[in-house]
Design a protein around this motif. Structure first.
Motif, PDB file in Angstrom:
ATOM      1  N   TYR A 182     -33.050 -61.373 -13.399  1.00 26.06           N
ATOM      2  CA  TYR A 182     -33.019 -59.982 -12.933  1.00 26.06           C
ATOM      3  C   TYR A 182     -34.456 -59.520 -12.723  1.00 26.06           C
ATOM      4  O   TYR A 182     -35.305 -59.737 -13.592  1.00 26.06           O
ATOM      5  N   GLU A 196     -29.195 -48.587 -11.828  1.00 25.42           N
ATOM      6  CA  GLU A 196     -28.743 -49.666 -10.935  1.00 25.42           C
ATOM      7  C   GLU A 196     -29.641 -49.835  -9.725  1.00 25.42           C
ATOM      8  O   GLU A 196     -29.863 -50.946  -9.248  1.00 25.42           O
ATOM      9  N   ASN A 197     -30.168 -48.694  -9.232  1.00 20.53           N
ATOM     10  CA  ASN A 197     -30.978 -48.790  -8.017  1.00 20.53           C
ATOM     11  C   ASN A 197     -32.417 -49.246  -8.287  1.00 20.53           C
ATOM     12  O   ASN A 197     -33.261 -49.207  -7.411  1.00 20.53           O
ATOM     13  N   GLN A 225     -30.175 -55.855   0.656  1.00 22.00           N
ATOM     14  CA  GLN A 225     -30.780 -56.436  -0.556  1.00 22.00           C
ATOM     15  C   GLN A 225     -30.639 -57.961  -0.566  1.00 22.00           C
ATOM     16  O   GLN A 225     -29.572 -58.495  -0.305  1.00 22.00           O
ATOM     17  N   PRO A 246     -37.040 -60.466  -4.652  1.00 26.30           N
ATOM     18  CA  PRO A 246     -36.231 -59.374  -4.114  1.00 26.30           C
ATOM     19  C   PRO A 246     -36.167 -58.221  -5.107  1.00 26.30           C
ATOM     20  O   PRO A 246     -36.073 -58.438  -6.314  1.00 26.30           O
ATOM     21  N   LEU A 247     -36.241 -57.005  -4.589  1.00 27.33           N
ATOM     22  CA  LEU A 247     -36.061 -55.827  -5.444  1.00 27.33           C
ATOM     23  C   LEU A 247     -34.793 -55.115  -4.995  1.00 27.33           C
ATOM     24  O   LEU A 247     -34.237 -55.431  -3.938  1.00 27.33           O
ATOM     25  N   ALA A 248     -34.355 -54.152  -5.797  1.00 22.18           N
ATOM     26  CA  ALA A 248     -33.111 -53.453  -5.463  1.00 22.18           C
ATOM     27  C   ALA A 248     -33.212 -52.817  -4.074  1.00 22.18           C
ATOM     28  O   ALA A 248     -34.295 -52.397  -3.648  1.00 22.18           O
ATOM     29  N   CYS A 292     -32.436 -55.681  -9.729  1.00 24.27           N
ATOM     30  CA  CYS A 292     -31.960 -56.652  -8.738  1.00 24.27           C
ATOM     31  C   CYS A 292     -31.610 -57.969  -9.431  1.00 24.27           C
ATOM     32  O   CYS A 292     -32.488 -58.639  -9.989  1.00 24.27           O
ATOM     33  N   ASN A 331     -33.303 -52.463  -0.034  1.00 20.86           N
ATOM     34  CA  ASN A 331     -34.030 -53.301   0.933  1.00 20.86           C
ATOM     35  C   ASN A 331     -35.532 -53.312   0.616  1.00 20.86           C
ATOM     36  O   ASN A 331     -36.374 -53.077   1.472  1.00 20.86           O
ATOM     37  N   TYR A 389     -30.645 -61.818  -9.157  1.00 25.98           N
ATOM     38  CA  TYR A 389     -30.749 -62.855  -8.111  1.00 25.98           C
ATOM     39  C   TYR A 389     -29.928 -64.076  -8.500  1.00 25.98           C
ATOM     40  O   TYR A 389     -29.912 -64.490  -9.644  1.00 25.98           O
ATOM     41  N   ASN A 434     -30.795 -61.776  -2.440  1.00 26.68           N
ATOM     42  CA  ASN A 434     -30.431 -62.260  -3.783  1.00 26.68           C
ATOM     43  C   ASN A 434     -31.027 -63.640  -4.083  1.00 26.68           C
ATOM     44  O   ASN A 434     -30.539 -64.347  -4.942  1.00 26.68           O
TER      45      ASN A 434
END
Ligand code: FAD
Length: 385
Positions: A105, A72-73, A197, A215-217, A76, A219, A78, A199
Motif C-alpha cells: 500500500y 481512502e482517497n 488509478q 501509483p498514488l490514490a 493506494c 490519478n 497495488y 495498481n
C-alpha cells in the motif's frame, strides 16, 4: 497492564507507532517531537514523501487501531510489482499468484503519522512535548533523565530514540555508526496523470540508477529518479514544463500523459548504529539504520523494530532491562544488516556497466521470472508474510 514511565524521542512514523502500542499496554508515555503536529488536508495535493507499506506493516497499524483511519482517497493498494533492466525481460510479481488482494500500500508518510497522532491524542496516559527537542540525557542505572531545549526535565525507566537518521540521542549517547554516501541522489516528482488509478508499481534499472513509478490514490503518481547529484541539481532547477520534457526524454517510458505537480531531492546514504542500546536508552527505526530506498524497506524495517521491542516489553517484562534490550539488539541488528547489505548488492549489480555483469543481470531476471514457487517465496518475504 504495565505502568512504566517511557520517554519516546521523535514522533515520526516509528516513534508514534511505538508510543501508541506501549500506551495501549498501559505504559505512561512522554512523547517528545521537535516539530508541531499538523493534520494534513484530505483534499490537498499529495506530499512528496510517500512509502510503500508491506502487509506486515499494515497489520501492525491495524493492531494499533489506526489503519482504517487513513482516508481512502489517500491510500493506494497495488497488486503488481514489475522490475526490469532497460531493454530486457520484465520480472513481474502479482498478488493473485499468492492469493492475496494486494502486494502493498502506498501512503503519504504524513498521513500515517497523522492517524497515529490522532489516536495518541485520545489517550490520557500520553504527555506531549511538541515543538521541543532533546538537549541532554543522563543515562543512569535505574532511570534515565532527559533535558529538553526549554530546560524541562523528564524522568523515565526507558528512553526510546526514534529521532531519525541524524539522531540527536545517538550522538548524545556517543554511539558510533558505520555509514557511507552512495554519491547519488533520489529525485521525487509527484504527477497527475490522464488515466485512472494505477495498481502496478515498477522500477526500470539503468546505468545511471533506477527509475521508478509509485501509483498514488486517484490519478496521481510519484516518480522516483536516481541520478548523480549534479544531474539532480539541474533537474531541480527546471520549471514544471521543462521537467516534464526531461522526464519524457530521459526517464523510463510512461504509458500516459501527465503534469508535474511537485519535486524534491534526497541524498542517498547508508547508516547503521554500532549498538542499538546503551544503558536504558534504545534506538529504533532510522535512528538505528537507514537503508537505500531502492526496494522501499526503510519504514517497514523500522516497524519490525517496533514490533520486536513492544513484544519484549509486553511478554518479557520480568527480565532486567539490560537483558531485554540485549535481546532486542540480537533480534533486530542482524536482520537489518542483512537487508541493508542485500539492497547494496542489488544496487551495485544494477548499476554495473561490466559486460559480464550485464549479461548475468539479464539472465537472472529472466530465470527469476520463470522460477514459479521461488518467485512467490521472494514476494512473500518482501511483504513480511
Ligand atoms: C526518497 C525516500 C523514499 C523512501 N521510500 C520508502 C518506502 O517506499 N518504503 C519504506 O518502508 N521506507 C521508505 N523510505 C524510508 C522511510 O522514509 C524512513 O525509513 C522512515 O521515514 C523512518 O521513520 P522514523 O520515524 O524512524 O524517522 P523519521 O521519519 O526521520 O522521524 C524522526 C522524527 O523525529 C523528530 N526529531 C528529530 N530530531 C529530534 C530531536 N532532537 N528531538 C525530538 N524530535 C526529533 C523529527 O522531527 C521526526 O518527526 C524512503 C526514504 C527516502 C529518503
Amino acid at each position: 497492564m504495565q505502568n512504566r514511565e517511557v520517554i519516546v524521542i521523535g514522533g515520526g512514523m516509528v516513534g508514534a507507532l511505538t508510543a501508541l502500542l506501549l500506551a495501549k499496554q498501559g505504559d505512561n508515555i512522554h512523547l517528545v517531537e521537535k516539530k508541531p503536529f499538523l493534520k494534513p488536508s484530505v483534499s490537498g495535493p499529495f506530499d512528496l514523501r510517500v512509502s510503500a507499506f508491506s502487509a506486515q506493516s499494515k497489520h501492525l497499524l491495524e493492531l494499533a487501531g489506526v489503519w482504517s483511519d487513513i482516508p481512502e482517497n489517500r491510500l493506494c493498494a497495488y497488486q503488481g510489482l514489475q522490475t526490469w533492466e532497460k531493454g530486457s525481460q520484465k520480472l513481474k510479481f502479482d498478488s493473485l499468484e499468492i492469493g492475496i488482494n494486494a502486494l502493498g500500500y502506498i501512503v503519504e508518510n504524513r498521513w500515517v503519522q497523522a492517524v497515529l497522532w490522532q489516536a495518541l491524542k485520545d489517550l490520557n496516559n500520553v504527555t506531549f512535548y511538541e515543538n521541543r527537542a532533546v538537549k541532554g540525557i543522563v543515562n543512569g542505572e535505574k532511570s534515565v533523565r532527559v533535558t529538553l531545549d526549554n530546560q524541562e526535565q523528564i524522568k523515565g525507566q526507558l528512553l526510546i530514540a526514534c529521532d531519525g537518521a541524524n539522531s540527536t540521542v545517538r550522538h548524545l549517547l556517543n554511539i558510533g555508526v558505520t555509514a557511507w554516501d552512495y554519491r547519488q541522489q533520489c529525485m521525487l516528482v509527484t504527477i497527475k496523470t490522464d488515466c485512472p488509478q494505477q495498481n502496478i508499481t515498477w522500477q526500470e534499472f539503468r546505468e545511471t540508477g533506477p527509475c521508478a513509478f509509485l501509483p498514488l490514490a486517484g490519478n496521481n503518481g510519484c516518480l522516483v529518479w536516481y541520478h548523480s547529484p549534479q544531474k539532480i541539481a539541474h533537474l531541480k532547477s527546471l520549471s514544471a514544463v521543462q521537467l516534464k520534457q526531461a522526464i519524457v526524454e530521459e526517464f523510463a517510458h510512461l504509458p500516459f500523459d501527465f503534469a508535474v505537480l511537485d519535486k524534491g531531492a534526497f541524498p542517498l546514504a547508508r547508516l547503521h548504529a554500532q549498538d542499538y542500546f546503551k544503558g536504558r536508552c534504545v534506538l529504533l527505526g532510522d535512528a538505528a539504520h537507514s537503508i537505500n530506498p531502492l526496494a522501499g524497506q526503510g519504514v517497514n524495517l523500522g516497524f519490525k523494530d517496533v514490533e520486536c521491542l513492544v513484544n519484549l516489553l509486553q511478554h518479557s517484562s520480568d527480565l532486567p532491562m539490560q537483558t531485554l534490550l540485549k535481546r532486542y539488539q540480537w533480534q533486530r541488528k542482524p536482520a537489518n544488516l542483512l537487508m541493508q547489505s542485500a539492497m547494496d548488492l542489488f544496487y551495485k549489480v544494477s548499476k554495473s556497466e561490466l559486460g559480464a555483469v550485464r549479461l548475468m543481470r539479464k539472465g537472472v531476471l529472466g530465470l527469476a521470472q520463470n522460477s514459479g514457487p521461488l518467485k512467490n517465496k521472494v514476494m512473500k518475504y518482501a511483504m513480511g508474510l
